[in-house]
Design a protein around this motif. Structure first.
Motif, PDB file in Angstrom:
ATOM      1  N   GLY A 249       8.585   7.543  12.907  1.00  0.00           N
ATOM      2  CA  GLY A 249       7.494   6.542  12.117  1.00  0.00           C
ATOM      3  C   GLY A 249       5.541   6.440  12.747  1.00  0.00           C
ATOM      4  O   GLY A 249       6.009   5.448  13.282  1.00  0.00           O
ATOM      5  N   THR A 250       5.858   6.763  12.432  1.00  0.00           N
ATOM      6  CA  THR A 250       3.981   6.594  12.961  1.00  0.00           C
ATOM      7  C   THR A 250       3.124   4.848  12.545  1.00  0.00           C
ATOM      8  O   THR A 250       2.220   4.916  13.057  1.00  0.00           O
ATOM      9  N   ASN A 251       3.986   4.938  11.128  1.00  0.00           N
ATOM     10  CA  ASN A 251       2.924   3.125  10.657  1.00  0.00           C
ATOM     11  C   ASN A 251       3.042   1.936  11.955  1.00  0.00           C
ATOM     12  O   ASN A 251       2.613   1.476  12.695  1.00  0.00           O
TER      13      ASN A 251
ATOM     14  N   ALA B 167       0.479  -1.348   0.150  1.00  0.00           N
ATOM     15  CA  ALA B 167       0.303   0.235  -0.140  1.00  0.00           C
ATOM     16  C   ALA B 167       0.595   1.422  -0.210  1.00  0.00           C
ATOM     17  O   ALA B 167       1.061   2.045  -0.326  1.00  0.00           O
ATOM     18  N   ILE B 168       2.472   1.047   0.765  1.00  0.00           N
ATOM     19  CA  ILE B 168       2.926   2.352   1.013  1.00  0.00           C
ATOM     20  C   ILE B 168       3.624   3.009  -0.460  1.00  0.00           C
ATOM     21  O   ILE B 168       3.374   3.510  -1.167  1.00  0.00           O
ATOM     22  N   LEU B 169       3.890   1.637  -1.014  1.00  0.00           N
ATOM     23  CA  LEU B 169       4.126   1.733  -2.546  1.00  0.00           C
ATOM     24  C   LEU B 169       3.681   2.268  -3.329  1.00  0.00           C
ATOM     25  O   LEU B 169       3.957   3.362  -4.043  1.00  0.00           O
TER      26      LEU B 169
ATOM     27  N   ILE C 217      19.239   8.120   4.660  1.00  0.00           N
ATOM     28  CA  ILE C 217      18.541   7.011   4.777  1.00  0.00           C
ATOM     29  C   ILE C 217      18.779   5.775   5.569  1.00  0.00           C
ATOM     30  O   ILE C 217      19.705   5.838   6.451  1.00  0.00           O
ATOM     31  N   ARG C 218      17.842   4.991   5.462  1.00  0.00           N
ATOM     32  CA  ARG C 218      17.551   4.498   6.415  1.00  0.00           C
ATOM     33  C   ARG C 218      18.220   3.250   6.595  1.00  0.00           C
ATOM     34  O   ARG C 218      18.064   2.429   5.100  1.00  0.00           O
ATOM     35  N   THR C 219      18.784   2.475   7.136  1.00  0.00           N
ATOM     36  CA  THR C 219      19.813   1.070   7.695  1.00  0.00           C
ATOM     37  C   THR C 219      18.743  -0.042   7.310  1.00  0.00           C
ATOM     38  O   THR C 219      17.859   0.140   7.260  1.00  0.00           O
TER      39      THR C 219
ATOM     40  N   VAL D 218      17.679   8.827  14.535  1.00  0.00           N
ATOM     41  CA  VAL D 218      17.574   7.360  14.466  1.00  0.00           C
ATOM     42  C   VAL D 218      15.238   7.472  14.603  1.00  0.00           C
ATOM     43  O   VAL D 218      15.373   8.714  14.437  1.00  0.00           O
ATOM     44  N   MET D 219      14.353   6.523  13.665  1.00  0.00           N
ATOM     45  CA  MET D 219      13.567   6.401  13.939  1.00  0.00           C
ATOM     46  C   MET D 219      12.778   6.712  15.808  1.00  0.00           C
ATOM     47  O   MET D 219      13.899   5.093  16.035  1.00  0.00           O
ATOM     48  N   ILE D 220      12.183   7.027  15.793  1.00  0.00           N
ATOM     49  CA  ILE D 220      10.750   7.045  17.109  1.00  0.00           C
ATOM     50  C   ILE D 220       9.959   5.958  16.731  1.00  0.00           C
ATOM     51  O   ILE D 220       8.732   6.933  15.656  1.00  0.00           O
ATOM     52  N   GLU D 221      10.018   5.198  16.503  1.00  0.00           N
ATOM     53  CA  GLU D 221       8.947   4.547  16.156  1.00  0.00           C
ATOM     54  C   GLU D 221       7.884   2.647  16.805  1.00  0.00           C
ATOM     55  O   GLU D 221       7.270   1.799  16.349  1.00  0.00           O
ATOM     56  N   THR D 222       9.304   3.350  18.572  1.00  0.00           N
ATOM     57  CA  THR D 222       8.001   2.143  19.530  1.00  0.00           C
ATOM     58  C   THR D 222       7.997   2.728  20.335  1.00  0.00           C
ATOM     59  O   THR D 222       8.226   4.249  20.818  1.00  0.00           O
TER      60      THR D 222
HETATM   61  C1  PEP Z   1       7.003   3.661   9.909  1.00  0.00           C
HETATM   62  O1  PEP Z   1       6.667   2.740  10.483  1.00  0.00           O
HETATM   63  O2  PEP Z   1       6.088   4.489  10.204  1.00  0.00           O
HETATM   64  C2  PEP Z   1       7.758   3.465   9.308  1.00  0.00           C
HETATM   65  C3  PEP Z   1       8.414   4.467   7.738  1.00  0.00           C
HETATM   66  O3  PEP Z   1       8.966   3.072   8.258  1.00  0.00           O
HETATM   67  P1  PEP Z   1       7.745   1.237   7.820  1.00  0.00           P
HETATM   68  O4  PEP Z   1       6.542   1.735   6.725  1.00  0.00           O
HETATM   69  O5  PEP Z   1       9.308   1.358   7.021  1.00  0.00           O
HETATM   70  O6  PEP Z   1       8.349   0.235   8.944  1.00  0.00           O
END
Ligand code: PEP
Ligand code: MG
Length: 556
Positions: A450-452, A190-192, A330-332, A426-430
């Motif tokens: 990373g709100t997803n 869906a993201i793609l 660039i995200r690792t 860093v991504m803040i996703e947790t």
């Molecule tokens: C997210 O989690 O919001 C994110 C941007 O990373 P991904 O969707 O690739 O997990």
């Protein structure tokens, strides 16, 4: 006319023919034949067609992913012509008096088992290649297309479901829209679709039978439905809407070149999310100020083996050079959960979303991480690259990452290889990262939310499970409060905070993000100009005053 409903992943109208997408693996029936010679001829002709396809694929891959990655299609060509393989197929046709499809399937199974049982790693790796060419041959023999899209004109892709690796391998110029029977609105496919900016539906109640293949249809992305063989009225109505949308797009294009600044002078960075170097054209067309999230794992997903340092370096360097000094984050690699690569040889997990993914793989398999870091550090000498680490939960991870980055730098210095000094964020996703964001902010250069995943982990809802889409409340006050808190903690430590999850493109929230002081929004390229329009029309201090209560949850 028939109408089928699905869930909207991206708006817009697509008008074209339906193309039923065939999955790789296919059922082969054993049938007896009488004319052995004509069956052998049929096999030879199919082999010739498969050879043509492989040559075309080689050229395409050479252009898009470089020589090293393209080489696999040369190996496939050699295997297709291999004497042992050809003799085995022909002998099965002759001795068992069976159809070519069956003979190819049996030969493919035998050869791939033989390769799989070899000691040598390289030879073991060839098992998948033999399987691949026999699948291709069977598809040609069946008169179909192998995985790719065999159509002269762009089409509406209808599939049961699509894995991210399948979506990524499609020829994007041939895709008008994606319609799937299964899938979740938060999945990477869906993201793609959003990145490509094309109408897409998932969970559509459409029958996947062949009778629908090739029929004229209209996908109404925003309305969440597909009209098959639309009547005149519907066609006229939808063509009118398509025209209107195109006009709206034109209007937005007039915003190109404008600064992202609110009426009261608050500036915001508006960046683009990409998964691929091929997305760069849309990034530039939509006037992105930089790239806020390059999902580097798609390089891994497109490969059949670990992408090497040189190959990655060339890709990162090209992105940095194309963006000409604009920031490229660039995200690792974020492999794991729904993004799977066979060659990573990961153990099956009960809960993959809570398992060994992203930074956890990098820290437990540092040789993979180091290859990517070497490529990133080298490429950062050619532009404004920043590195971002996903799925962070603890401070010790940052310390460990820093230790590895320092080792890699030392090795490069010893080898006399040049590198730059990229920013590291860093991504803040947790939820854990949110709660320690005050501490984390002292250790890194920036945050990107990373709100997803943050929504998935905060609400304890699998983002891949379509049955839970109604519970996946992206406006949940807990999520919004976390975003506010992260921005506040970032600013206290003097760093900036952005959003790169899908919520960043939610136009209902743009003004709230401005009010929270979010510094950067990274969204699919097609969302940049609509967000710029809102930014230009907003007076943030006025909005703060007039907003009497916090954003309302979408609560179902
Ligand atoms: C997210 O989690 O919001 C994110 C941007 O990373 P991904 O969707 O690739 O997990
Ligand atoms: Mg994520």
């Amino acid at each position: 006319m028939q109408v089928f409903n699905g869930k909207s992943v991206f708006g817009g109208i697509a008008i074209g023919r339906i193309y039923v997408y065939q999955k790789g693996e296919q059922q082969v029936r054993r049938t007896r034949i009488t004319d052995i010679q004509s069956e052998k001829d049929r096999y030879r002709r199919a082999s010739g067609t498969a050879m043509e396809q492989l040559k075309e694929l080689y050229d395409k891959a050479l252009n898009e992913v470089g020589e090293e990655n393209a080489a696999v299609f040369e190996v496939h060509q050699m295997m297709l012509e291999d004497d042992d393989f050809v003799e085995s197929v022909e002998s099965i046709i002759e001795t068992q008096e069976v159809n070519a499809e069956y003979a190819v399937a049996v030969t493919g199974d035998n050869f791939s088992q033989m390769f799989a049982s070899m000691d040598d790693d390289y030879m073991r790796g060839r098992a998948a290649d033999v399987k691949d060419i026999s699948e291709r041959l069977i598809t040609v023999l069946n008169g179909g297309a192998a995985g790719g899209i065999q159509s002269e004109e762009p089409v509406i892709i209808l599939a049961d479901d699509l894995a991210p690796s399948e979506t990524v391998q499609m020829d994007k110029d041939k895709v008008l829209s994606f319609v799937t029977v299964h899938g979740s609105v938060n999945s990477h496919t869906a993201i793609l679709a959003r990145t490509m900016g094309i109408p897409a539906l998932i969970g559509t109640d459409i029958p996947m039978d062949e009778s629908i293949d090739g029929k004229m249809a209209v996908v109404d992305g925003a309305g969440g439905c597909i009209y098959v063989e639309p009547d005149e009225d519907t066609m006229a109505r939808m063509s009118g809407r398509k025209h209107q949308e195109e006009e709206q797009k034109e209007l937005l294009l007039s915003l190109k070149g404008r600064e992202n600044v609110t009426l009261d002078g608050q500036k915001v960075m508006l960046y683009a999310n990409i998964g691929n170097i091929r997305d760069l054209a849309t990034v530039l067309q939509n006037d992105a100020g930089g790239i806020g999230l390059f999902r580097s794992e798609f390089i891994y997903l497109e490969s059949e083996d670990f992408p090497g340092e040189e190959e990655q370096f060339q890709i990162y360097r090209k992105v940095a050079e194309t963006m000409a000094g604009k920031r490229v984050i660039i995200r690792t690699l974020d492999i794991g959960a729904d993004k799977k690569c066979d060659y990573f040889d990961m153990e099956e997990e009960e809960n993959p979303a809570l398992g060994c993914r992203a930074i956890r793989i990098c820290l437990t398999r540092p040789e993979i991480f180091k290859t990517q870091l070497r490529a990133l550090l080298r490429a950062s000498a050619y532009g404004n690259i920043a590195i971002m680490y996903p799925m962070i939960t603890s401070l010790w991870e940052i310390h460990k990452i820093r230790e590895i980055v320092e080792q890699v730098k030392e090795e490069l210095t010893e080898q006399g290889i040049g590198y730059g000094s990229p920013l590291q964020g860093v991504m803040i996703e947790t939820p854990a990262a949110v709660m320690i964001s005050g501490e984390l902010a002292k250790e890194v250069d920036f945050f990107s939310i990373g709100t997803n995943d943050l929504t998935q982990y905060t609400l304890a809802i699998d983002r891949q499970n379509p049955k839970l889409d109604d519970f996946y409340d992206s406006h949940h006050p807990a999520v919004l409060e976390m975003i506010r808190m992260v921005a506040e903690n970032a600013h206290k430590a003097g760093i900036w905070a952005g959003i790169c999850g899908e919520l960043g493109a939610d136009l209902e929230l743009t003004r709230d993000f401005l009010a929270m002081g979010i510094d950067e929004l990274s969204v699919s390229p097609g969302s940049i100009l609509p967000i710029r329009k809102i930014i230009l029309e907003t007076d943030v201090s006025e909005y703060r005053k007039e907003r009497r209560q916090p954003v309302v949850s979408k609560g179902k």
